[in-house]
Design a protein around this motif. Structure first.
Motif, PDB file in Angstrom:
ATOM      1  N   ARG A 109      52.251  61.833  31.252  1.00 50.74           N
ATOM      2  CA  ARG A 109      52.215  60.430  31.919  1.00 50.74           C
ATOM      3  C   ARG A 109      51.770  59.373  31.250  1.00 50.74           C
ATOM      4  O   ARG A 109      52.391  58.234  31.280  1.00 50.74           O
ATOM      5  CB  ARG A 109      51.484  60.644  33.016  1.00 50.74           C
ATOM      6  CG  ARG A 109      52.211  61.463  34.428  1.00 50.74           C
ATOM      7  CD  ARG A 109      51.432  61.393  35.609  1.00 50.74           C
ATOM      8  NE  ARG A 109      50.053  61.864  35.656  1.00 50.74           N
ATOM      9  CZ  ARG A 109      49.932  63.412  35.893  1.00 50.74           C
ATOM     10  NH1 ARG A 109      50.863  64.041  36.163  1.00 50.74           N
ATOM     11  NH2 ARG A 109      48.588  63.716  35.782  1.00 50.74           N
ATOM     12  N   ARG A 110      51.080  59.481  30.069  1.00 50.44           N
ATOM     13  CA  ARG A 110      50.440  58.370  29.358  1.00 50.44           C
ATOM     14  C   ARG A 110      51.331  57.826  28.368  1.00 50.44           C
ATOM     15  O   ARG A 110      51.324  56.719  27.964  1.00 50.44           O
ATOM     16  CB  ARG A 110      49.184  58.678  28.758  1.00 50.44           C
ATOM     17  CG  ARG A 110      49.241  59.758  27.625  1.00 50.44           C
ATOM     18  CD  ARG A 110      47.803  60.208  26.805  1.00 50.44           C
ATOM     19  NE  ARG A 110      48.224  60.968  25.776  1.00 50.44           N
ATOM     20  CZ  ARG A 110      47.485  61.318  24.658  1.00 50.44           C
ATOM     21  NH1 ARG A 110      46.447  60.691  24.471  1.00 50.44           N
ATOM     22  NH2 ARG A 110      47.980  62.019  23.631  1.00 50.44           N
ATOM     23  N   ASP A 111      52.373  58.569  28.199  1.00 48.09           N
ATOM     24  CA  ASP A 111      53.498  58.105  27.315  1.00 48.09           C
ATOM     25  C   ASP A 111      54.712  58.003  27.979  1.00 48.09           C
ATOM     26  O   ASP A 111      55.817  57.808  27.527  1.00 48.09           O
ATOM     27  CB  ASP A 111      53.973  59.462  26.127  1.00 48.09           C
ATOM     28  CG  ASP A 111      52.749  59.808  25.484  1.00 48.09           C
ATOM     29  OD1 ASP A 111      52.452  59.244  24.811  1.00 48.09           O
ATOM     30  OD2 ASP A 111      52.386  61.214  25.710  1.00 48.09           O
TER      31      ASP A 111
ATOM     32  N   ILE B 192      54.857  67.529  34.559  1.00 48.13           N
ATOM     33  CA  ILE B 192      54.211  66.548  33.915  1.00 48.13           C
ATOM     34  C   ILE B 192      53.050  66.145  34.139  1.00 48.13           C
ATOM     35  O   ILE B 192      52.432  65.973  35.330  1.00 48.13           O
ATOM     36  CB  ILE B 192      54.830  65.305  33.889  1.00 48.13           C
ATOM     37  CG1 ILE B 192      56.667  65.347  33.596  1.00 48.13           C
ATOM     38  CG2 ILE B 192      54.488  64.088  33.086  1.00 48.13           C
ATOM     39  CD1 ILE B 192      57.596  64.120  33.964  1.00 48.13           C
ATOM     40  N   PHE B 193      52.019  66.398  33.102  1.00 47.71           N
ATOM     41  CA  PHE B 193      50.610  66.193  33.298  1.00 47.71           C
ATOM     42  C   PHE B 193      50.259  64.637  32.423  1.00 47.71           C
ATOM     43  O   PHE B 193      51.062  64.185  31.765  1.00 47.71           O
ATOM     44  CB  PHE B 193      49.533  67.338  32.446  1.00 47.71           C
ATOM     45  CG  PHE B 193      50.051  68.665  33.352  1.00 47.71           C
ATOM     46  CD1 PHE B 193      49.277  69.049  34.436  1.00 47.71           C
ATOM     47  CD2 PHE B 193      51.063  69.417  32.891  1.00 47.71           C
ATOM     48  CE1 PHE B 193      49.518  69.942  35.180  1.00 47.71           C
ATOM     49  CE2 PHE B 193      51.370  70.574  33.293  1.00 47.71           C
ATOM     50  CZ  PHE B 193      50.896  70.880  34.718  1.00 47.71           C
ATOM     51  N   ASP B 194      48.839  64.490  32.489  1.00 45.77           N
ATOM     52  CA  ASP B 194      48.460  63.218  31.984  1.00 45.77           C
ATOM     53  C   ASP B 194      48.740  63.195  30.176  1.00 45.77           C
ATOM     54  O   ASP B 194      49.357  62.201  29.902  1.00 45.77           O
ATOM     55  CB  ASP B 194      46.942  62.986  31.839  1.00 45.77           C
ATOM     56  CG  ASP B 194      46.550  61.667  31.190  1.00 45.77           C
ATOM     57  OD1 ASP B 194      47.377  60.844  31.692  1.00 45.77           O
ATOM     58  OD2 ASP B 194      45.389  61.570  30.880  1.00 45.77           O
TER      59      ASP B 194
END
Length: 575
Positions: free
Chosen positions: A471-473, A500-502
């Motif tokens: 998620r950060r991407d 989808i994880f962080d």
């Protein structure tokens, strides 16, 4: 097969560099480049493609007098995705066109644009640069493309993956229509074909296949290690090989700093390369390696991208690569253009299975062994001693005077012992290390074979993979699907659940397609984007989302998973 007829200055440059015959990509390009025809070439990095397109455009740049015209507006433009690759290309073309009085200028991000503008104003026959910096010089009218005869797009698929399409189209639109265009790409996705169709004329397509079983000029070793002894094993490997230039890969900046400091303290001439360093520091470190002032480079994957060191003969993976693609990218720093090299993986017992999977996907069969012992290195030192310049070179007159003075006070046996002590003090002392596989009676496990149908059947209907984007991407199924299908050679129906994880994403690939996906993903695209096959028994339990939410255990998440194979991907809306 020798090189075909070339302009005399270029033939002389190749001979001085020790080129006896062309690599496959060079032979294919030279055969097809007659008359300045446009080329669309699929070739892997490290195959000699820089020299290939340098020779392909020679007839367009070198005149009948076997010399290039006086430097003015450029005749050739090479566009590369990264600073390191652009600077490498600039160096390669500089020696290739040096005897023809060619001047090659690099324009890359991270360097002083005013200095580059002054160099361009002074005239250059060939300009090499990154898309953003080249566009900047064009917009500022510092770069005149009106006289171009040839344009090269190097690693075009990487440029598209990095988001340079708009800059590339701007640059190509500013070039003359009557030009030769050479497009080089490791893969040929639809974006590359569209670019070729728009900006090339009747381009000839060449697919130069590299061997699927690793690089033929690289010998692979997998060394069993105890985790706490990894730095000692690195030291022993460097001492054993005594390579003119070696590179040691680590996975983090902190690991690079620590290992480089450790090696320097032990007496090695070593530099570090990591993403936190400025471009000036990187250039200084690389120049020290090329000059021979430093013999060991400790680097992260990102910092080492595009490095080409002619004397590099040893690559050590102090940390295991993330996947087969990174393994091949790292190892490909050596064994280039016909030169021999060695790639050594350090494998703790707990990570052996993962290393076997990675090597199998890369089609590499290594030699498994324990680390070199201190006794082995001392024996090698004894063999090398007589050929060391300290002993092999004849003494000068001043040396003879000192020798007579010493012989008056020491016996020949004492003198020989002193000489051996001096020789040893110039070398880092080897370490006593352990072979964790030594003396064990357990049978060797069969290596993992991703193409074994029985093993895939045992893994069940789907295989889980981990992707290093989360998620950060800004990862979401709409962005991930094209990436996975293009690089992995899959249809949408062959991808199952996506979670989808962080910092990462886990996804399923149907069992019969998993091996094909792993091999294709490892071969194609950027090494910064990595996948890793999870253990066969991995099956994440459904997570329960908040009441009324969209967690992985919610009915809406289950519906999303059921629609994966139907093209029904919709990114989650975040408040």
């Amino acid at each position: 097969m020798p090189f075909p007829t070339l302009p005399a200055p270029l033939s002389r440059a190749l001979t001085e560099r020790g080129y006896a015959e062309p690599t496959p990509v060079q032979a294919a390009v030279l055969e097809a480049a007659g008359g300045g025809r446009d080329l669309l070439v699929s070739a892997q990095t490290g195959s000699g493609k820089t020299v290939a397109y340098g020779l392909a455009m020679a007839d367009l740049l070198v005149g009948a007098e076997d010399a290039m015209p006086a430097p003015a507006a450029p005749l050739a433009l090479v566009i590369a995705p990264t600073r390191e690759l652009a600077l490498q290309v600039q160096r390669e073309l500089a020696w290739l066109y040096g005897p023809a009085q060619g001047r090659v200028t690099a324009c890359v991000g991270g360097m002083d644009p005013r200095r580059e503008a002054r160099l361009l104003a002074g005239g250059s026959q060939i300009v090499v640069g990154t898309p953003g910096r080249l566009r900047d010089h064009i917009e500022r009218r510092a770069l005149d493309l009106s006289t171009l005869r040839a344009v090269v797009l190097d690693e075009a698929d990487e440029m598209l993956d990095l988001g340079f399409r708009e800059d590339i189209e701007f640059i190509l639109s500013a070039t003359p229509k009557e030009r030769s265009t050479y497009l080089f790409s490791a893969t040929l996705p639809k974006g590359i074909e569209a670019l070729a169709e728009r900006y090339q004329r009747d381009a000839l397509r060449l697919a130069v296949k590299s061997e699927t079983r690793g690089h033929a000029d690289i010998a692979y070793r997998a060394v069993r290690v105890v985790p706490r002894e990894i730095e000692h094993v690195v030291l022993n490997l460097l001492r054993e090989a005594d390579a003119p230039t070696a590179i040691v890969f680590c996975n983090t900046r902190n690991a690079v700093r620590h290992l480089q400091a450790n090696l320097t303290e032990r007496g090695f001439s070593a530099v570090g390369l990591s993403g936190e360093m400025g471009q000036g520091e990187r250039n200084a470190a690389l120049q020290a390696l090329r000059d021979g002032r430093v013999r060991v480079c400790v680097a992260t994957d990102v910092a080492a991208r595009g490095i080409d060191l002619p004397s590099l003969s040893l690559v050590i993976h102090a940390d295991l690569p993330h996947d087969a693609e990174v393994l091949q990218h790292r190892s490909g720093r050596t064994g280039r253009a016909g030169r021999k090299g060695t790639s050594v993986l350090l494998v703790p017992n707990a990570r052996r299975r993962r290393a076997e999977q990675m090597l199998a996907i890369a089609k590499v069969v290594p030699e498994w062994c324990g680390p070199p012992s201190a006794d082995t290195i001392r024996a090698l030192d004894a063999e090398r001693m007589l050929s060391d310049p300290l002993i092999a070179e004849p003494p000068s007159e001043d040396d003879a005077v000192l020798a007579q003075m010493l012989l008056a006070h020491k016996s020949p046996e004492e003198m020989a012992g002193l000489l051996a002590r001096v020789y040893r003090t110039r070398l880092p002392a080897p370490e006593d290390v352990t072979d964790p596989g030594e003396g064990r009676s357990r049978p060797e496990r069969a290596p993992y074979d991703p193409m074994n149908a029985e093993k895939i059947a045992e893994m069940g209907p789907a295989v889980w993979f981990r992707l290093n984007l989360g998620r950060r991407d800004n990862a979401d199924p709409r962005r991930l699907l094209p990436l996975l299908t293009r690089r992995g050679g899959l249809d949408r129906q062959e991808i199952g659940a996506i979670r989808i994880f962080d910092r990462e994403t886990k996804f399923e690939v149907r069992g019969h397609a998993a091996a094909r996906f792993a091999e294709s993903f490892a071969r194609n695209g950027s090494p910064e984007i990595q996948v890793e096959a999870l253990p066969p028994d991995f099956a994440p339990a459904p997570r329960k989302g908040p009441p009324g939410g969209k967690g992985n255990g919610s009915p809406r998440a289950d519906k999303h998973r059921r629609n994966v194979g139907k093209g029904g991907y919709k990114p989650q809306q975040r408040g």
